[in-house]
Scaffold this motif. Sequence first.
Motif, mmCIF file in Angstrom:
data_model
loop_
_atom_site.group_PDB
_atom_site.id
_atom_site.type_symbol
_atom_site.label_atom_id
_atom_site.label_comp_id
_atom_site.label_asym_id
_atom_site.label_seq_id
_atom_site.Cartn_x
_atom_site.Cartn_y
_atom_site.Cartn_z
ATOM 1 N N UNK A 196 139.026 76.789 60.212
ATOM 2 C CA UNK A 196 139.764 77.743 59.382
ATOM 3 C C UNK A 196 139.768 77.289 57.926
ATOM 4 N N UNK A 197 139.206 78.120 57.071
ATOM 5 C CA UNK A 197 139.144 77.792 55.640
ATOM 6 C C UNK A 197 139.287 79.069 54.824
ATOM 7 N N UNK A 198 139.494 78.887 53.508
ATOM 8 C CA UNK A 198 139.405 80.014 52.589
ATOM 9 C C UNK A 198 138.379 79.619 51.534
ATOM 10 N N UNK A 199 137.392 80.491 51.283
ATOM 11 C CA UNK A 199 136.310 80.179 50.335
ATOM 12 C C UNK A 199 136.627 80.814 48.987
ATOM 13 N N UNK A 200 137.090 79.992 48.038
ATOM 14 C CA UNK A 200 137.559 80.501 46.742
ATOM 15 C C UNK A 200 136.830 79.841 45.573
ATOM 16 N N UNK A 201 136.705 80.570 44.450
ATOM 17 C CA UNK A 201 136.206 79.940 43.219
ATOM 18 C C UNK A 201 137.388 79.272 42.530
ATOM 19 N N UNK A 202 137.192 78.118 41.935
ATOM 20 C CA UNK A 202 138.318 77.355 41.389
ATOM 21 C C UNK A 202 137.760 76.156 40.634
ATOM 22 N N UNK A 203 138.589 75.542 39.827
ATOM 23 C CA UNK A 203 138.162 74.326 39.142
ATOM 24 C C UNK A 203 137.808 73.203 40.094
ATOM 25 N N UNK A 204 138.375 73.283 41.275
ATOM 26 C CA UNK A 204 138.112 72.244 42.267
ATOM 27 C C UNK A 204 137.110 72.702 43.343
ATOM 28 N N UNK A 205 136.568 73.910 43.172
ATOM 29 C CA UNK A 205 135.660 74.448 44.201
ATOM 30 C C UNK A 205 134.340 73.687 44.223
ATOM 31 N N UNK A 206 133.645 73.748 45.327
ATOM 32 C CA UNK A 206 132.335 73.092 45.386
ATOM 33 C C UNK A 206 131.307 73.909 44.601
ATOM 34 N N UNK A 207 130.286 73.198 44.095
ATOM 35 C CA UNK A 207 129.284 73.798 43.211
ATOM 36 C C UNK A 207 127.932 73.887 43.906
ATOM 37 N N UNK A 208 127.092 74.835 43.511
ATOM 38 C CA UNK A 208 125.683 74.759 43.896
ATOM 39 C C UNK A 208 125.119 73.456 43.324
ATOM 40 N N UNK A 209 124.403 72.729 44.136
ATOM 41 C CA UNK A 209 123.896 71.430 43.701
ATOM 42 C C UNK A 209 124.656 70.268 44.321
ATOM 43 N N UNK A 210 125.913 70.511 44.709
ATOM 44 C CA UNK A 210 126.673 69.462 45.400
ATOM 45 C C UNK A 210 125.942 69.041 46.679
ATOM 46 N N UNK A 211 126.117 67.780 47.043
ATOM 47 C CA UNK A 211 125.620 67.332 48.350
ATOM 48 C C UNK A 211 126.809 66.811 49.144
ATOM 49 N N UNK A 212 127.010 67.388 50.330
ATOM 50 C CA UNK A 212 128.137 66.977 51.177
ATOM 51 C C UNK A 212 127.608 66.263 52.415
ATOM 52 N N UNK A 213 128.439 65.399 52.980
ATOM 53 C CA UNK A 213 128.063 64.703 54.208
ATOM 54 C C UNK A 213 128.873 65.277 55.365
ATOM 55 N N UNK A 214 128.174 65.765 56.377
ATOM 56 C CA UNK A 214 128.840 66.366 57.532
ATOM 57 C C UNK A 214 129.314 65.279 58.491
ATOM 58 N N UNK A 224 122.595 69.815 51.005
ATOM 59 C CA UNK A 224 122.625 70.251 49.610
ATOM 60 C C UNK A 224 123.120 71.688 49.568
ATOM 61 N N UNK A 225 124.145 71.933 48.767
ATOM 62 C CA UNK A 225 124.688 73.285 48.638
ATOM 63 C C UNK A 225 123.829 74.045 47.625
ATOM 64 N N UNK A 226 123.176 75.098 48.081
ATOM 65 C CA UNK A 226 122.387 75.944 47.184
ATOM 66 C C UNK A 226 123.227 77.143 46.770
#
Length: 499
Positions: free
Chosen positions: A316-334, A341-343
């Motif tokens: 359960x999440x909410x996908x929002x734009x924000x100063x703290x939101x994730x960016x295209x180009x970010x790399x997350x570890x699952x 890589x977030x495109x």
Amino acid sequence: MSDAIKVGFVPLSSAARGILIVFCDDTLKVGAATAKALGGAAELVKRAAAAASFKGKTGAALDILAPEGLKTERLIVIGTGKASSLKANDFLKFGGMAASKLKAGTVAMTIMAELTTGAMTSEQAVAIASGLRLRAYKFDRYKTKKKDGEEGAVRADVSLAVGDVAAAKKAFASAGAVVDGVIIARDLVNEPPNVLFPEEFARRASQLRKLGVKIEVLDVKAMQKLGMGALLGVGQGSARPSRTVIMRWDGGKKGEAPVAFVGKGVCFDTGGISIKPAGSMEDMKGDMGGAACVVGLMHALAARKAKVNVVGAIGLVENMPDGNAQRPGDIVTSMSGQTIEIINTDAEGRLVLADVLWYVAKKTKPKFMVDLATLTGAIVVALGVDHAGMFSNNDELAERLLAAGIESGEKVWRLPLGPEYDKLIDSQFADMKNTGGRHGGSITAAQFLQRFVDGTPWAHLDIAGTAMGTPKTDINQSWGSGYGVRLLDRLVADHYERK
Ligand code: BES
Ligand code: MN
Ligand code: ZN
């Protein structure tokens, strides 16, 4: 929610009250008890059928007001077509058609649950009762005023005339649990996103405790500890903290591996920094349709005390734009350790599912996992709104889902997976990227999920076209369809329950 249809069971020989509903086949033949109930009015039916070119085709109905020779105020003959080719879903539709004849105020109705071949089975008769309730469902919680001319709620007192009253009553309890599950799923999908955010969704799922379902809620801290960086990255731009809920129903043999259902629960999908256009963005309140289905299904299985061990898990999440939101180009570890890589931040559902699928595969070692997700717009382009897209690494599971779909009317259509598609999500910077380009968008999304199932037999249902905004049908008049609850209840009942 208005659910004011009372259903009682009486023998086929009882006298009819109010609106009488009977069934005929495509030769206009009726069953013996029905013929008796019609008496002299059988001739009237013949004349009316000829006048209306009614041929008894399945789904057709002949509506006769104040039928001469009968005490009932109205006689409705519903065509069954060839009785031998009827599916479970057809009986639901008959119930839905009957419900559509009810008007506001208390109405009595008698339904003769008889085919030309004799009394319907208890399951068939009870499916009519289920159809009545599904059709009557309305989401009007936020309407404070009635418009001029809008009538009050339908209240009806329905007698279902059946061959075996005791057996029908017993079957009704189980079938009622499934209808309740569908209604729970519809309610969740229809709720506005300011009301239904991740914590509130988790709270509602937790109500299943009352039925003996074990509930575990993972908060942000717990998910950080598990390393669920893919799911948490999606939620980090929202003021509403993310949650994962694990539900367990242990109705089977102690220690036997469970079956597992996993749902995408994006309570609102703005697209994030890769923001969506404004047109119809409000529909993205339904982006938790997969999670809604899993909660509805767990309700159905627990309430009918299904003899099977089941895990339900929802991210359960909410996908929002924000100063703290994730960016295209970010790399997350699952949680699996694989990096992403977030495109496009709008391809968020697969990120949420990646961690929940991995969690379920590793922690519960299920026989199989089925995930449901409003995952891609591309599946709506490919299949429209009449089939969900199905992807699977296991032919037996896929065939069982296909069959359950045909029987329940919640249909699925299988699409391919393969290494040629899989390589489209390789990334130059990380283990994979979260989008695969313009081609085969639903397939590359499924390939992404497959990288997180760890070899577990698995099927993915892309329900973007079927979970919400579908055209009104005999058994659903609301925006949220509750798609998947009946499909998966049937899958479980047909193959995975201890007899
Ligand atoms: N929730 C949407 C998919 C969706 C679209 C569901 C329409 C119901 C109706 C999903 O998160 C999404 O935005 N998918 C993108 C993926 C793309 C960015 C690769 C899409 O389908 O456009
Ligand atoms: Mn999206
Ligand atoms: Zn989404």
